[in-house]
Write a protein that holds these residues in place. Structure first.
Motif, PDB file in Angstrom:
ATOM      1  N   PRO A 352       0.770  -1.202   0.045  1.00 10.91           N
ATOM      2  CA  PRO A 352       0.130  -0.013  -0.123  1.00 10.91           C
ATOM      3  C   PRO A 352       0.944   1.513  -0.086  1.00 10.91           C
ATOM      4  O   PRO A 352       0.309   2.301  -0.680  1.00 10.91           O
ATOM      5  CB  PRO A 352      -0.835  -0.264   1.022  1.00 10.91           C
ATOM      6  CG  PRO A 352      -0.687  -1.446   1.727  1.00 10.91           C
ATOM      7  CD  PRO A 352       0.354  -2.122   1.018  1.00 10.91           C
ATOM      8  N   GLU A 353       1.770   1.239   0.706  1.00  8.77           N
ATOM      9  CA  GLU A 353       2.812   2.537   0.847  1.00  8.77           C
ATOM     10  C   GLU A 353       3.284   2.858  -0.569  1.00  8.77           C
ATOM     11  O   GLU A 353       3.459   3.900  -1.040  1.00  8.77           O
ATOM     12  CB  GLU A 353       3.975   2.294   1.719  1.00  8.77           C
ATOM     13  CG  GLU A 353       5.027   1.116   1.808  1.00  8.77           C
ATOM     14  CD  GLU A 353       4.007  -0.159   2.255  1.00  8.77           C
ATOM     15  OE1 GLU A 353       5.230  -1.102   2.650  1.00  8.77           O
ATOM     16  OE2 GLU A 353       3.137  -0.455   2.671  1.00  8.77           O
ATOM     17  N   SER A 355       1.826   1.901  -3.492  1.00  4.89           N
ATOM     18  CA  SER A 355       0.720   2.363  -4.448  1.00  4.89           C
ATOM     19  C   SER A 355       0.398   3.832  -3.943  1.00  4.89           C
ATOM     20  O   SER A 355      -0.002   4.416  -4.852  1.00  4.89           O
ATOM     21  CB  SER A 355      -0.451   1.652  -4.033  1.00  4.89           C
ATOM     22  OG  SER A 355      -0.176   0.430  -4.563  1.00  4.89           O
ATOM     23  N   ASP A 356       0.471   4.301  -2.733  1.00  2.00           N
ATOM     24  CA  ASP A 356       0.110   5.618  -2.312  1.00  2.00           C
ATOM     25  C   ASP A 356       1.124   6.701  -2.744  1.00  2.00           C
ATOM     26  O   ASP A 356       0.883   7.597  -3.095  1.00  2.00           O
ATOM     27  CB  ASP A 356       0.143   5.640  -0.790  1.00  2.00           C
ATOM     28  CG  ASP A 356      -1.044   4.819  -0.178  1.00  2.00           C
ATOM     29  OD1 ASP A 356      -2.025   4.447  -1.075  1.00  2.00           O
ATOM     30  OD2 ASP A 356      -1.040   4.564   1.142  1.00  2.00           O
ATOM     31  N   ASP A 359       2.026   8.393  -7.477  1.00  2.00           N
ATOM     32  CA  ASP A 359       0.866   8.850  -7.714  1.00  2.00           C
ATOM     33  C   ASP A 359       0.776   9.674  -9.119  1.00  2.00           C
ATOM     34  O   ASP A 359       0.075  10.274  -9.355  1.00  2.00           O
ATOM     35  CB  ASP A 359       0.209   9.585  -6.546  1.00  2.00           C
ATOM     36  CG  ASP A 359       1.283  10.473  -6.283  1.00  2.00           C
ATOM     37  OD1 ASP A 359       2.270  10.750  -6.739  1.00  2.00           O
ATOM     38  OD2 ASP A 359       0.966  11.342  -5.266  1.00  2.00           O
TER      39      ASP A 359
END
Length: 1023
Positions: A352-353, A355-356, A359
Motif C-alpha cells: 500500500p505504501e 501504491s500511495d 501517484d
C-alpha cells in the motif's frame, strides 16, 4: 493500447552468421574502427572487457568507452563504445552498430533485450548482427531486405567419445552447470593433475579474468567452467568435455539442446587449429545423430524471439503492468516470461505504501527504473523487492539514495577474510552497490562511490582468485610442470617416460619413486649435476606421492611377480607372512621420498592391497570371517580357508560324513560346494582369484621362482577344461589354479564333478545283469562316451589316463565280448542314465547338482593341485590286464576297454571309493564318491554312514581288492531298483525286500550307433 511492434527495416542491416570460431567478433571490431564512430553490444561483461582491450590497442584508450551495468569508463569525446547489450542505448546517432550473439534473442531470461536491440537499434552507416546460423530464417522474416552473410568455421570439430576426468588431455575445458559440480571437478583435477582454473558466471569479471589468465599462461592445463565460456571467450582450448548435460534455466532443469551444446563445444580449437569435444563423468556418450549435428553445425532454426513491449505506459502502476503483459501481433515474436524487474514490480505493487506514493507518471517511471536493479545476490524475489523499495523511497523522498545507508552496506562487504562462498557472497553484494553508483542521478557524489565500490570489488575479486587458486591449484606441481615445458632456467628436466636430464645431459631413469642413474658419468661437475637431479626429484617425489595418495584403484595393480605398480611403475613389493591373506607391503622408494609423503604412499598402497585381496577373494574372506558357523562346519571352513578354497574330499571324509544338514547348509550359504571328489568354492576357480591365490601361496612358500609359476594361469584364462601336465612344474600350482593333477593330464575341478555326474548312472545295477566270477556284476561297467570326451576336451587316450588316475580299472575285452555286453545294455543305457539322474534327485543326492552348478559358476578355473605320486599310475591290476593287449596290438584289432571301479589309487586311498569300493554290493549302486558320501544330506545319510562303518572292518580283511563278494555282502543285496527303502526302527537296519522290474522290450539298434558298428566288427572277425 496499440501493441503493434515498431520494427525498423532490414535495409542497410547485415547479418554475419555461422558457428563458433568463424572470426565474427574480430570482423565486427575491424568494421567498427573503420568508421568514425560506433558501438558494439556483447552478451557478457567479461567479453565486453576483452573487446574493450582489443579496441583500445587499435585506436587508443582516449577514444574508447566501456559501459556495463556495473562499470563505466567514459573518456571525453570517446568515438567508440563497448557495452553489454543491456547497457546499449535505445537510440543512437553513431555511424556503426554491432550486436553479438543475437541467437540469445530466443533465451527465456534475457531474450527480450536482444530482440529489442536488433529490431530497433541502427547505425547511420552500417548495422551488423552477429550470431548463429540458426537465426537466418527468423531474421529474413522479421527484417525484410536484410543481407545475410554466412561464414564457415576456420577449423574442424571432432567427437572424441567418453573419457574419465583423470584421463582427459591437457588444454581441456570441462563444462558443468552448478558451482558445487565445478568445484568438485576442480578439486579432483588438482589431486590428479596438479590444478585447474574455474570460470563461473557468478564470479566477478576481475576474478574470471584472473582465472582465465591462469589457464592461458599455462600455470594449469585444465579449465572447469559453466556455459559462460560458450559466449565468445577466446581461449586456448583443444578439447571440451561435458561433465553435465542438464542445467537450470531459471525456471526448470532441462537437457541442453543441440544448439547450446554446439555453442559450448565450439570453444575447442581456435583459428585453423582443430578441436575435439566429448563427455566425461556420469554423462552418457552422445548418440551418432547428435555427434553428426555438432560436427557439421546443423541445428534447429530459431522460430520465435522473446519480446517485450518497448512502449511502457507510465500513467499508473496498473497501466505499466498492462503494457508489460501485452502480447506481440507480429508472427515470429512471443511475449517473454516475467523477468526479474517485472517480478519485482509485481511484489511492490501489492504494498500500500508503494501504491500511495506512486501517484504520478514520473514516479511510476522512477519505480520501473529501480526495479531494473539486477539480483546479483540470488536472493528471494520478496527480499529483492524490499531492497528496491528502500532505494525507491529514498529516490522519491530525498532525490538520491541515502548515503549513510549505502556506506553501511558497503562497509559490511569490505572484508577479505573467509572462504570461497563467503567472498562470492560479498562480491555479489558489492556489485549491487557498484550498479547503484553507476545509475545517473541516484547518488549525490557518484564518482566517490564508483571508485569506492570498484576498489572493494577488485580487492574482493583478488582475494577470491587467491582462494580459488589455493584450493584448486597445487602451486608446487603446476610451477614445476610449467618450467619443464618452457625449459627456462631449468637445472633438471624429467621427460614423460621418466628420463631425467640436467642441463641437457641424460642422468638416468625415474621409475615410480626410484631413480636409477646411468653409469659412466665422469668429470668434476658430475656430483653437482647429480645433486641437482636429486634436488629436482625431491619436488617430483612429493608431487607423485600426492597424486598416488589421491589416485583411484584403477591406477594401481598387483603383478604376478608380487610387485604393486602405479600407472605401470613399481612402487612396492609384497612379502609373505604367517597369514597368507595378509602379505606385508615394502615400498620401493629412494630416500628422497620422506616424511608425510612417504607415509601417504605407504598407506595408500596398503589400503589398495587389502582392498584388492578382500574384493577378488571375497568368498574366501567372507568364509574366514563367518560367525554363524559352529562345530564341524567351523572347523571345515577353517581348513578350506587354510587350503585356499579347495579340499580333497578324501582328506576330510570323516568330517564331511559327520557334518549334519544344518552345518552343510550354512557352508553352502558361503559358496561352498560338496562334490564327489572335492570340497571347493566355485567362485575361486575363475582366472583373477586363481592368479591371486597362486601369488599369495608363492609369496608365503618362496614359490615365485619355482617352475610352473605364472605359466598355468594363461592356459586357464583360455577356458581349457583339461591340459597336458608338465612334469617339471610344481604340482601345487595345479591345485591352486583349480586343476586336478591326474598323471599326464590335469582336469579342472568342476569338470571332474561333472564327469562324476555322467559316470554315476552308468554304474547303477540293472535287473537281470549276470554276476561276474569275482562276485561283481557286469552292470557296474561302462565305456567312455562322447559327452565325457566333450566336457573334458580330451581324446580317448587322454580319457584312459584320466580314469586311471581317478582309480577306475579297465577290463580289456575282445570286440565280440564288448559287442555282446553293449548290445545287452543298448536298450536301457540312455533310459537308465536319465532314470539314474532322476533317482539321484529323488533320493536327495544333491551333490551331483552342486557339481553342475560349480561348472557354470567357474567359467575358467585355475590350474593346480599337487597330488600324491601314485595318482598318475594306474592300478596294478589294470596295468597287468593291459599288457597282453599291448603285446598283441600289431596283430589284432585294438581291444575295447570296459571300465569299472578298481583298485584304489592315491585319489581314493583310505576312502574305499570309487577305486577299491568296500561297500556291500547293495550299497554300490551310487556313483563313485570320494569321502564316502553316496547321497545328499538329509535323507538318512548319517545312518547309512554308520551302517557302512559297521561292516567295513570285516570286509577289508577278507575281501580287499574285490567287488561284490559273497556272504554278508551278497545277502544284503543290491539297493538299485528294489522298491521302497528298508524300513528302519530305532536306527536299526531292517531286512530288505526286492522286487524285480519287468524286462525291457528290445529296441531296434540304430545302424549309425557305436553299438551297431561293434556288431559289424564282430561279424567281420567271425568271417
Amino acid at each position: 493500447m496499440n501493441t503493434q511492434p515498431m520494427i525498423l527495416s532490414g535495409r542497410g542491416v547485415s547479418a554475419v552468421l555461422g558457428p563458433t570460431n568463424t572470426g565474427k567478433t574480430h570482423f565486427a571490431i575491424e568494421r567498427m574502427v573503420a568508421h568514425g564512430s560506433g558501438i558494439i553490444g556483447l552478451p557478457l561483461r567479461l567479453l565486453a572487457r576483452e573487446v574493450y582491450t582489443r579496441v583500445v590497442e587499435r585506436v587508443g584508450v582516449q577514444n574508447v568507452a566501456l559501459v556495463t551495468g556495473e562499470e563505466k569508463i567514459s573518456p571525453p569525446n570517446a568515438r567508440f563504445s563497448v557495452c553489454t547489450v543491456e547497457a546499449m542505448p535505445r537510440e543512437t546517432k553513431v555511424a556503426f552498430v554491432a550486436i553479438d550473439e543475437i541467437q540469445l534473442a530466443g533465451d527465456l531470461e534475457r531474450g527480450h533485450i536482444f530482440t529489442d536491440r536488433l529490431l530497433h537499434l541502427r547505425g547511420r552507416e552500417e548495422t551488423l548482427l552477429l550470431g548463429s546460423a540458426t537465426m537466418k530464417s527468423i531474421l529474413i522474416q522479421l527484417l525484410p531486405g536484410i543481407t545475410i552473410v554466412e561464414r564457415p568455421r576456420l577449423s574442424q570439430l571432432f567427437y572424441a567419445g567418453q573419457k574419465k576426468i583423470t584421463r582427459l588431455p591437457q588444454r581441456t575445458a570441462i563444462v558443468a552447470f552448478s558451482a558445487d559440480e565445478v568445484y568438485a571437478i576442480a578439486e579432483l583435477i588438482r589431486r590428479q593433475r596438479g590444478g585447474a582454473a574455474v570460470v563461473l558466471g557468478a564470479l566477478s569479471p576481475r576474478t574470471r579474468n584472473a582465472q582465465v589468465g591462469l589457464y592461458q599462461e599455462g600455470d594449469v592445463e585444465y579449465l572447469v567452467a559453466t556455459d559462460a565460456i560458450g559466449m565468445g571467450l577466446n581461449l586456448d582450448v583443444d578439447h571440451v568435455a561435458f561433465a553435465q548435460d542438464r542445467k537450470f534455466d531459471g525456471y526448470q532443469f532441462r537437457n541442453l539442446n543441440p544448439g547450446e551444446l554446439g555453442q559450448i563445444a565450439g570453444r575447442a580449437g581456435r583459428h585453423v587449429k582443430d578441436g575435439t569435444f566429448g563427455v566425461t563423468g556420469r554423462v552418457d556418450p552422445f548418440d551418432d545423430e547428435l555427434v553428426e549435428r555438432l560436427e557439421t553445425h546443423q541445428f534447429d532454426p530459431v522460430k520465435v524471439l522473446q519480446w517485450r513491449t518497448e512502449k511502457f505506459d507510465f500513467s499508473s502502476i496498473a497501466g505499466l503492468q498492462r503494457s508489460l503483459d501485452a502480447a506481440p501481433r507480429v508472427e515470429g515474436l512471443t511475449r517473454a516470461l516475467p523477468a526479474t524487474d517485472q517480478q519485482a514490480l509485481e511484489y511492490l505493487s501489492r504494498y500500500p505504501e508503494i501504491s500511495d506514493i506512486t501517484d504520478r507518471p514520473e514516479r511510476v517511471e522512477k519505480l520501473w527504473e529501480a526495479c531494473a536493479l539486477p539480483d546479483y545476490r540470488r536472493i528471494t524475489p520478496a527480499q529483492h523487492a524490499d531492497l528496491i523499495q528502500s532505494l525507491y523511497f529514498d529516490l522519491v523522498r530525498r532525490g538520491t539514495v541515502n548515503e549513510d545507508f549505502l556506506a553501511e552496506q558497503v562497509r559490511r562487504a569490505d572484508r577479505t577474510d573467509g572462504e570461497i562462498d563467503t567472498l562470492s557472497a560479498r562480491i555479489a553484494q558489492i556489485r549491487t552497490w557498484t550498479y547503484v553508483s553507476n545509475r545517473p542521478g541516484w547518488l549525490a557524489d557518484p564518482t566517490h562511490w564508483q571508485e569506492k565500490t570498484r576498489e572493494i570489488e577488485d580487492r574482493l575479486s583478488d582475494a577470491l582468485h587467491e582462494r580459488l587458486t589455493k584450493r584448486f591449484v597445487d602451486r608446487r606441481t603446476s610451477v614445476l610442470m610449467k618450467r619443464l615445458r618452457e625449459n627456462a632456467m631449468l637445472e633438471a628436466e624429467i621427460s614423460v617416460n621418466g628420463d631425467v636430464f640436467v642441463e641437457g645431459h641424460a642422468m638416468g631413469q625415474l621409475s615410480g619413486f626410484r631413480f636409477t642413474p646411468i653409469s659412466g658419468m665422469e668429470g668434476p661437475d658430475a656430483k653437482a649435476v647429480q645433486a641437482a637431479a636429486y634436488k629436482a626429484l625431491a619436488l617430483e617425489f612429493e608431487a607423485r606421492a600426492a597424486r598416488l595418495h589421491a589416485s583411484g584403484n584403477n591406477d594401481l595393480a598387483i603383478g604376478s611377480d608380487g610387485l604393486v605398480r602405479w600407472l605401470g611403475d613399481p612402487v612396492a613389493r609384497l612379502v609373505g607372512t604367517d597369514h597368507i591373506l595378509h602379505p606385508r607391503v615394502i615400498l620401493l622408494a629412494d630416500e628422497q621420498l620422506t616424511g608425510i609423503a612417504r607415509d601417504h604412499v605407504a598407506a595408500r598402497v596398503e589400503r589398495f592391497v587389502n582392498h584388492h585381496i578382500s574384493t577378488v577373494l571375497k568368498p574366501l574372506d567372507d568364509l574366514s570371517r563367518a560367525e554363524d558357523l559352529q562345530g564341524l562346519a567351523k572347523g571345515l571352513a577353517f581348513q578350506l580357508v587354510e587350503n585356499l578354497g579347495v579340499l580333497f574330499r578324501r582328506d576330510v571324509a570323516d568330517d564331511v560324513k559327520s557334518l549334519d544338514q544344518d552345518g552343510r547348509a550354512s557352508m553352502r550359504r558361503y559358496g561352498v560346494r560338496f562334490g564327489a571328489y572335492h570340497i571347493f568354492m566355485p567362485a575361486l576357480l575363475k582366472p583373477a582369484p586363481a592368479e591371486l591365490i597362486t601369488l599369495l601361496w608363492a609369496l608365503k612358500h618362496d614359490g615365485l621362482d619355482k617352475p610352473g609359476y605364472g605359466d598355468l594361469i594363461p592356459v586357464l584364462a583360455a577356458g581349457r577344461t583339461s591340459v597336458v601336465t608338465e612334469p617339471s612344474f610344481e604340482r601345487m600350482f595345479y591345485k591352486l589354479a583349480g586343476f586336478r593333477f591326474l598323471g599326464k593330464r590335469a582336469v579342472r575341478i568342476d569338470i571332474l564333478e561333472r564327469l562324476a555326474d555322467l559316470i554315476r548312472p552308468l554304474l547303477q545295477w540293472k535287473p537281470g545283469t549276470p554276476a561276474r566270477p569275482d562276485g561283481a556284476y557286469d552292470g557296474r561297467r561302462f565305456t567312455t562316451t562322447t559327452a565325457m570326451l566333450s566336457i573334458l576336451g580330451a581324446t580317448p587316450d587322454d580319457m584312459e589316463e584320466i580314469l586311471k588316475g581317478l582309480g577306475y580299472r579297465a577290463d580289456s575285452v575282445s570286440a565280440e565280448e564288448a559287442a555282446a555286453f553293449l548290445a545287452a545294455q543298448t536298450g536301457s543305457t540312455a533310459t537308465d542314465a536319465t532314470a539314474g539322474a532322476e533317482k539321484s534327485d529323488e533320493d536327495g543326492v544333491e551333490e551331483a547338482d552342486q557339481a553342475s552348478e560349480a561348472t557354470g559358476e567357474a567359467e575358467a578355473a585355475p590350474v593346480s593341485a599337487k597330488e600324491a605320486p601314485a595318482s598318475d599310475a594306474a592300478p596294478a591290476e589294470a596295468t597287468a590286464s593291459e599288457q597282453p593287449a599291448e603285446a598283441a596290438e600289431a596283430a589284432e584289432p585294438k581291444p575295447v576297454l570296459l571300465w569299472r571301479p578298481g583298485g584304489r589309487s592315491d585319489n581314493q586311498r583310505g576312502t574305499g571309493r570309487p577305486g577299491g569300493d568296500r561297500r556291500p554290493q547293495g550299497q554300490r549302486n551310487q556313483a563313485p564318491r570320494e569321502g564316502g558320501e553316496g547321497r545328499a544330506e538329509g535323507r538318512g545319510e548319517g545312518r547309512r554312514d554308520d551302517r557302512r562303518s559297521d561292516n567295513r572292518g570285516d570286509r577289508r580283511d577278507d575281501n580287499r581288492g574285490k567287488f561284490g563278494g559273497k556272504g554278508d555282502r551278497q545277502d544284503r543285496g543290491d539297493r538299485k531298483d528294489r522298491g521302497p527303502r528298508p524300513e528302519r526302527d530305532n536306527n536299526k537296519l531292517q531286512p530288505a525286500r526286492f522286487e524285480a522290474k519287468p524286462p525291457r522290450k528290445e529296441k531296434p539298434v540304430d545302424p549309425d550307433s557305436p553299438f551297431a558298428k561293434l556288431a559289424a566288427l564282430k561279424e567281420q572277425l567271425k568271417k
